[in-house]
Design an enzyme around this catalytic site. Structure first.
Site, PDB file in Angstrom:
ATOM      1  N   HIS A  96     -15.858  -8.749  19.918  1.00 33.11           N
ATOM      2  CA  HIS A  96     -16.368  -9.454  18.743  1.00 33.11           C
ATOM      3  C   HIS A  96     -17.558 -10.312  19.170  1.00 33.11           C
ATOM      4  O   HIS A  96     -17.588 -10.844  20.283  1.00 33.11           O
ATOM      5  CB  HIS A  96     -15.267 -10.327  18.129  1.00 33.11           C
ATOM      6  CG  HIS A  96     -15.700 -10.935  16.831  1.00 33.11           C
ATOM      7  ND1 HIS A  96     -16.460 -12.074  16.772  1.00 33.11           N
ATOM      8  CD2 HIS A  96     -15.513 -10.539  15.548  1.00 33.11           C
ATOM      9  CE1 HIS A  96     -16.707 -12.358  15.496  1.00 33.11           C
ATOM     10  NE2 HIS A  96     -16.148 -11.442  14.731  1.00 33.11           N
ATOM     11  N   GLU A 168     -20.708  -4.724  13.315  1.00 32.17           N
ATOM     12  CA  GLU A 168     -20.808  -6.054  12.737  1.00 32.17           C
ATOM     13  C   GLU A 168     -22.122  -6.703  13.177  1.00 32.17           C
ATOM     14  O   GLU A 168     -22.213  -7.249  14.288  1.00 32.17           O
ATOM     15  CB  GLU A 168     -19.650  -6.925  13.207  1.00 32.17           C
ATOM     16  CG  GLU A 168     -18.292  -6.389  12.797  1.00 32.17           C
ATOM     17  CD  GLU A 168     -17.262  -7.508  12.744  1.00 32.17           C
ATOM     18  OE1 GLU A 168     -16.792  -7.821  11.641  1.00 32.17           O
ATOM     19  OE2 GLU A 168     -16.964  -8.089  13.796  1.00 32.17           O
TER      20      GLU A 168
HETATM   21  P1  PGA Z   1     -16.834 -12.839   7.951  1.00 31.03           P
HETATM   22  O1  PGA Z   1     -16.384 -12.477   9.433  1.00 31.03           O
HETATM   23  O2  PGA Z   1     -16.299 -11.763   7.037  1.00 31.03           O
HETATM   24  O3  PGA Z   1     -16.210 -14.165   7.681  1.00 31.03           O
HETATM   25  O4  PGA Z   1     -18.334 -12.882   7.937  1.00 31.03           O
HETATM   26  C1  PGA Z   1     -16.495 -11.158   9.888  1.00 31.03           C
HETATM   27  C2  PGA Z   1     -16.081 -11.060  11.320  1.00 31.03           C
HETATM   28  O5  PGA Z   1     -16.319 -11.982  12.104  1.00 31.03           O
HETATM   29  O6  PGA Z   1     -15.521 -10.033  11.703  1.00 31.03           O
END
Ligand code: PGA
Length: 258
Positions: A96, A168
């Site tokens: 992440h 992401e």
């Molecule tokens: P968020 O987080 O939906 O609050 O932007 C996404 C993530 O960190 O996977």
């Protein structure tokens, strides 16, 4: 019919008691939703894994947020794949952007973690994403391709069937971030698919690619319209179960129309 994988990482939120309430309620929501084309998962902090596993709905996947690649050793503060396997988790979130940013995780470390997870039959949920600087320099695709190639180095065609990818974009994650345009997300997912097929000609087509970063009730379905968007990885909008239930209902409607 499109199959969709949807899940949430709680980050450093929710005590054990709060987590147990969430897990109970999400289980009821999922059973009521009764949509076999939606696979649900959630990823609590390590402290909640054991108590939640004990009351877990077996149809929902349980994940952990991070682990070391070694089975045991002098690594204070870390937790090993062997320990997580003992709990009986289904998946492990790896890479992440917050782990990369604050704990200096790099793609070579992640490659070791991917192999460790596969060895213990825990599904890696490998997160990749470009920063705003990368995007502004027009090198998003190159960065993502590099992350995939290093993180998945040495993984075989057979093993890769047990891997999930989450795209992401770092600039789209968390409060105060920028919401990604669905068109951009669709294009990037197409590109990630191309790289996966190049790396794994036999199985690359089947690896689920989830999108995450400011997914909410307004934009969830628009992201899923991308042919290579196979799921959603949600933070804030899934921690509040009323909001999350609405997203799940919209996705169910979308699936039934397609
Ligand atoms: P968020 O987080 O939906 O609050 O932007 C996404 C993530 O960190 O996977």
């Amino acid at each position: 019919m499109k199959k969709v994988i949807i899940g949430t990482n709680w980050k450093m939120h929710k005590t054990i008691d709060e987590g147990k309430v969430y897990s109970q309620k999400i289980s009821e929501i999922y059973d009521k939703l009764n949509e076999e084309n939606i696979q649900l998962f959630f990823i609590p902090p390590h402290t909640s894994l054991v108590p939640i596993k004990e009351q877990m709905n077996p149809k929902i996947w349980l994940g952990a947020q991070n682990m070391h690649w070694e089975e045991e050793g002098a690594f204070t503060g870390e937790i090993s794949p062997l320990m997580l396997k003992e709990i009986g988790i289904d998946l492990i979130e790896l890479g992440h952007s917050e782990r990369r940013q604050y704990y200096n995780e790099n793609d070579s470390d992640l490659n070791k973690k991917v192999h460790a997870a596969l060895k213990f039959n825990i599904t890696p949920l490998l997160c990749i994403g470009e920063t705003l600087e990368h995007k502004n320099h027009g090198i998003s695709k190159e960065i993502l391709s590099m992350q995939l190639k290093v993180c998945l180095h040495g993984v075989s065609e057979d093993q890769v069937e047990n891997i999930l990818i989450a795209y992401e974009p770092v600039w789209a994650i968390g409060a105060g971030s920028i919401e990604a345009e669905p068109m951009y997300v669709h294009e990037i997912h197409d590109n990630i698919r191309q790289v996966l097929v190049e790396l794994f000609p036999k199985t690359g087509h089947d690896i689920p690619i989830l999108f995450g970063g400011s997914v909410n009730g307004r934009n969830a379905v628009s992201y899923l319209k991308g042919p290579q968007v196979n799921g959603l990885f949600i933070g804030r909008s899934a921690w509040d179960l009323e909001k999350f239930e609405l997203i799940l209902r919209d996705v169910k409607d979308y699936i039934s129309r397609n």
